[in-house]
Design a protein around this motif. Structure first.
Motif: not given
Length: 252
Positions: A113-131
């Motif tokens: 769950a820790f790995v999943f939340c890290t990856g998903n948090g990065l994916l959603q945040s990166y997309y919204l702010v930088y893409c």
């Protein structure tokens, strides 16, 4: 809406990974080994600490990226949408985990769950702010309005359902009881239904591939868990309401 980064390898890979993980959960057709479906107490952590640690990356990553953006109540839609993501995980990290009463949580499930939340948090945040690039009128778009409405509706259902579940046990008690009230009148997985509605709303409001993939994953993972919870209740309680469905009122 122009989304130049949506075709980037990182965003596509992350979205495909979420979709595959969701489909894989359905293929395995068995619940993750924690809570009602815990198979072993070997190498386990207290539930509160485990939930805090596993949810923390999603909040920390998104809040860290959001903090780098200019502060404004009605800023760019991308930062407002990321704020919704942060709000969900602030609650899950600092409020839900503090009040929850549950069985010890296996370290292996915590790590996943820790790995999943890290990856998903990065994916959603990166997309919204930088893409993501939204037009000035996005706040007036039906997709945004309906999506935000569904997000808060789902969050409300999720929080209220968790409250009902929490009241079933006294501190230190681990016995299971039949949940009553709210959407539990109609489904066994009212808390899961609320979170699924949340992420469907988020996907609609963001109109993005990563959010859609996350909504699909949530539907698969939480929907399957709701099904197994329903089967658990039917097996444990002879007086369990026969009209109650697993996830969707009157249907399934």
């Amino acid at each position: 809406m122009s989304v130049p980064c949506q075709q980037s390898p990182a965003v596509l890979a992350g979205s495909v990974t979420l979709t595959v993980l969701g489909a894989w959960n359905l293929y395995l057709a068995k619940p993750s080994s924690y809570g009602k479906h815990l198979e072993s107490l070997a190498t386990s952590l207290p539930a509160r600490a485990a939930w805090f640690l596993q949810e923390l990356p999603s909040f920390a990553v998104s809040a860290g990226i959001l903090a780098q953006q200019p502060l404004s109540l009605f800023g760019p839609p991308s930062t407002v949408l990321l704020g919704l993501f942060c709000a969900h995980y602030f609650h899950r990290t600092f409020i839900y985990s503090w009040f929850m009463r549950g069985r010890p949580f296996p370290a292996s499930a915590l790590f996943k769950a820790f790995v999943f939340c890290t990856g998903n948090g990065l994916l959603q945040s990166y997309y919204l702010v930088y893409c993501a690039e939204y037009p000035d009128a996005w706040y007036m778009d039906l997709r945004f309005s309906l999506g935000v409405f569904l997000f808060f509706l789902g969050m409300g259902i999720n929080i209220h359902s968790d409250y009902i579940l929490r009241q079933l046990r006294k501190p230190g008690e681990l016995t299971y009881k039949i949940p009553q009230g709210g959407l539990f009148t109609y489904v066994s997985g009212a808390n899961f239904l609320g979170e699924i509605i949340e992420w469907i709303g988020f996907a609609l409001a963001t109109w993005s591939l990563p959010a859609l993939a996350f909504a699909f994953f949530s539907l698969c993972f939480l929907g399957l868990r709701a099904f197994h919870h329903h089967r658990f209740y039917l097996k444990m309680f002879k007086d369990y309401p026969k009209s109650r469905k697993a996830l969707i009122p009157f249907i399934f």
